[in-house]
Design a protein around this motif. Structure first.
Motif, PDB file in Angstrom:
ATOM      1  N   ARG A  31       0.855  -1.192   0.000  1.00 56.23           N
ATOM      2  CA  ARG A  31       0.000   0.000   0.000  1.00 56.23           C
ATOM      3  C   ARG A  31       0.889   1.240   0.000  1.00 56.23           C
ATOM      4  O   ARG A  31       1.840   1.327   0.767  1.00 56.23           O
ATOM      5  N   GLY A  32       0.557   2.180  -0.895  1.00 53.36           N
ATOM      6  CA  GLY A  32       1.274   3.455  -0.915  1.00 53.36           C
ATOM      7  C   GLY A  32       2.160   3.605  -2.129  1.00 53.36           C
ATOM      8  O   GLY A  32       1.772   3.290  -3.240  1.00 53.36           O
ATOM      9  N   ARG A  33       3.369   4.078  -1.875  1.00 53.18           N
ATOM     10  CA  ARG A  33       4.326   4.357  -2.948  1.00 53.18           C
ATOM     11  C   ARG A  33       5.485   3.368  -2.858  1.00 53.18           C
ATOM     12  O   ARG A  33       5.982   3.106  -1.768  1.00 53.18           O
ATOM     13  N   LEU A  34       5.906   2.880  -4.010  1.00 52.28           N
ATOM     14  CA  LEU A  34       7.080   2.025  -4.072  1.00 52.28           C
ATOM     15  C   LEU A  34       8.179   2.852  -4.731  1.00 52.28           C
ATOM     16  O   LEU A  34       8.407   2.794  -5.930  1.00 52.28           O
ATOM     17  N   ASP A  35       8.822   3.673  -3.914  1.00 51.65           N
ATOM     18  CA  ASP A  35       9.814   4.631  -4.404  1.00 51.65           C
ATOM     19  C   ASP A  35      11.161   4.356  -3.728  1.00 51.65           C
ATOM     20  O   ASP A  35      11.334   3.346  -3.051  1.00 51.65           O
ATOM     21  N   ALA A  36      12.110   5.263  -3.915  1.00 52.04           N
ATOM     22  CA  ALA A  36      13.464   5.069  -3.381  1.00 52.04           C
ATOM     23  C   ALA A  36      13.477   4.902  -1.869  1.00 52.04           C
ATOM     24  O   ALA A  36      14.333   4.194  -1.330  1.00 52.04           O
ATOM     25  N   LEU A  37      12.552   5.507  -1.186  1.00 46.18           N
ATOM     26  CA  LEU A  37      12.480   5.388   0.269  1.00 46.18           C
ATOM     27  C   LEU A  37      11.920   4.035   0.705  1.00 46.18           C
ATOM     28  O   LEU A  37      12.404   3.427   1.658  1.00 46.18           O
ATOM     29  N   GLU A  38      10.899   3.571   0.007  1.00 47.85           N
ATOM     30  CA  GLU A  38      10.197   2.349   0.410  1.00 47.85           C
ATOM     31  C   GLU A  38      10.708   1.075  -0.256  1.00 47.85           C
ATOM     32  O   GLU A  38      10.501  -0.016   0.267  1.00 47.85           O
ATOM     33  N   ALA A  39      11.382   1.196  -1.390  1.00 50.49           N
ATOM     34  CA  ALA A  39      11.841   0.012  -2.131  1.00 50.49           C
ATOM     35  C   ALA A  39      12.740  -0.911  -1.299  1.00 50.49           C
ATOM     36  O   ALA A  39      12.571  -2.136  -1.356  1.00 50.49           O
ATOM     37  N   PRO A  40      13.685  -0.387  -0.522  1.00 46.87           N
ATOM     38  CA  PRO A  40      14.518  -1.287   0.280  1.00 46.87           C
ATOM     39  C   PRO A  40      13.717  -2.106   1.298  1.00 46.87           C
ATOM     40  O   PRO A  40      14.024  -3.275   1.543  1.00 46.87           O
ATOM     41  N   ILE A  48       5.183   3.935  -8.602  1.00 46.28           N
ATOM     42  CA  ILE A  48       6.379   3.097  -8.555  1.00 46.28           C
ATOM     43  C   ILE A  48       7.491   3.818  -9.298  1.00 46.28           C
ATOM     44  O   ILE A  48       7.286   4.346 -10.389  1.00 46.28           O
ATOM     45  N   SER A  49       8.652   3.884  -8.677  1.00 52.24           N
ATOM     46  CA  SER A  49       9.806   4.552  -9.278  1.00 52.24           C
ATOM     47  C   SER A  49      10.764   3.505  -9.840  1.00 52.24           C
ATOM     48  O   SER A  49      10.545   2.288  -9.706  1.00 52.24           O
ATOM     49  N   SER A  50      11.861   3.979 -10.411  1.00 56.62           N
ATOM     50  CA  SER A  50      12.867   3.049 -10.922  1.00 56.62           C
ATOM     51  C   SER A  50      13.447   2.203  -9.783  1.00 56.62           C
ATOM     52  O   SER A  50      13.778   1.036  -9.974  1.00 56.62           O
ATOM     53  N   ALA A  51      13.532   2.765  -8.593  1.00 57.47           N
ATOM     54  CA  ALA A  51      14.003   1.994  -7.438  1.00 57.47           C
ATOM     55  C   ALA A  51      13.028   0.861  -7.116  1.00 57.47           C
ATOM     56  O   ALA A  51      13.440  -0.253  -6.779  1.00 57.47           O
ATOM     57  N   GLY A  52      11.749   1.130  -7.233  1.00 52.97           N
ATOM     58  CA  GLY A  52      10.743   0.088  -7.034  1.00 52.97           C
ATOM     59  C   GLY A  52      10.836  -0.996  -8.088  1.00 52.97           C
ATOM     60  O   GLY A  52      10.717  -2.190  -7.784  1.00 52.97           O
ATOM     61  N   LEU A  53      11.061  -0.598  -9.329  1.00 58.07           N
ATOM     62  CA  LEU A  53      11.231  -1.574 -10.410  1.00 58.07           C
ATOM     63  C   LEU A  53      12.472  -2.430 -10.168  1.00 58.07           C
ATOM     64  O   LEU A  53      12.447  -3.647 -10.374  1.00 58.07           O
ATOM     65  N   ARG A  54      13.562  -1.815  -9.708  1.00 54.85           N
ATOM     66  CA  ARG A  54      14.786  -2.581  -9.408  1.00 54.85           C
ATOM     67  C   ARG A  54      14.524  -3.598  -8.297  1.00 54.85           C
ATOM     68  O   ARG A  54      15.001  -4.731  -8.367  1.00 54.85           O
ATOM     69  N   SER A  55      13.771  -3.216  -7.280  1.00 54.41           N
ATOM     70  CA  SER A  55      13.440  -4.151  -6.198  1.00 54.41           C
ATOM     71  C   SER A  55      12.615  -5.319  -6.725  1.00 54.41           C
ATOM     72  O   SER A  55      12.834  -6.469  -6.344  1.00 54.41           O
ATOM     73  N   LEU A  56      11.691  -5.017  -7.614  1.00 52.00           N
ATOM     74  CA  LEU A  56      10.868  -6.064  -8.212  1.00 52.00           C
ATOM     75  C   LEU A  56      11.730  -6.992  -9.062  1.00 52.00           C
ATOM     76  O   LEU A  56      11.581  -8.218  -9.006  1.00 52.00           O
TER      77      LEU A  56
END
Length: 119
Positions: free
Chosen positions: A18-27, A54-62
């Motif tokens: 839930r929320g944003r999957l960005d550089a802060l939350e991706a880790p 979803i940011s590029s950091a979120g995509l990298r985590s995925l």
């Protein structure tokens, strides 16, 4: 980032962030799911219905999650992409190697269908 987990009808783990999957939350997303994979949950459905960005950091985590599960003969499928998240997936080309479905049930089918290698 909040995440709910449940067991899918076919035995996968359904992850509902839930929320944003960005550089802060991706880790946090990546480490939480890496622990699930280490614990043996290697077939995952990620339900993006409550993710609004979803940011590029979120995509990298995925992508990292996909690699982890494939290394253990598992896979990842995603479902319920909306708005900006759907657009980012389309622009990035993630559908070319990651199954994208409309529903959890459809996503689970792709992970367990005969003749398909896990995502």
């Amino acid at each position: 980032m909040e995440m709910a987990f449940e067991r899918g009808a076919r035995g996968s783990v359904v992850v509902k962030p839930r929320g944003r999957l960005d550089a802060l939350e991706a880790p946090v997303f990546e480490s939480t799911l890496a622990q699930r994979v280490d614990d043996g949950d290697v077939r995952l459905v990620v339900d993006f219905s409550l993710v609004d960005y979803i940011s590029s950091a979120g995509l990298r985590s995925l992508l990292s999650l996909v690699r982890m599960t494939r290394a253990r003969d598992g896979g990842v499928a995603v479902c319920s992409l909306t708005g900006v998240v759907r657009e980012v997936f389309e622009i990035s080309g993630f559908q070319s190697f990651l199954p994208v479905a409309e529903t959890v049930a459809d996503a689970e089918k792709t992970l367990f269908s005969a003749g398909n290698s896990p995502a």
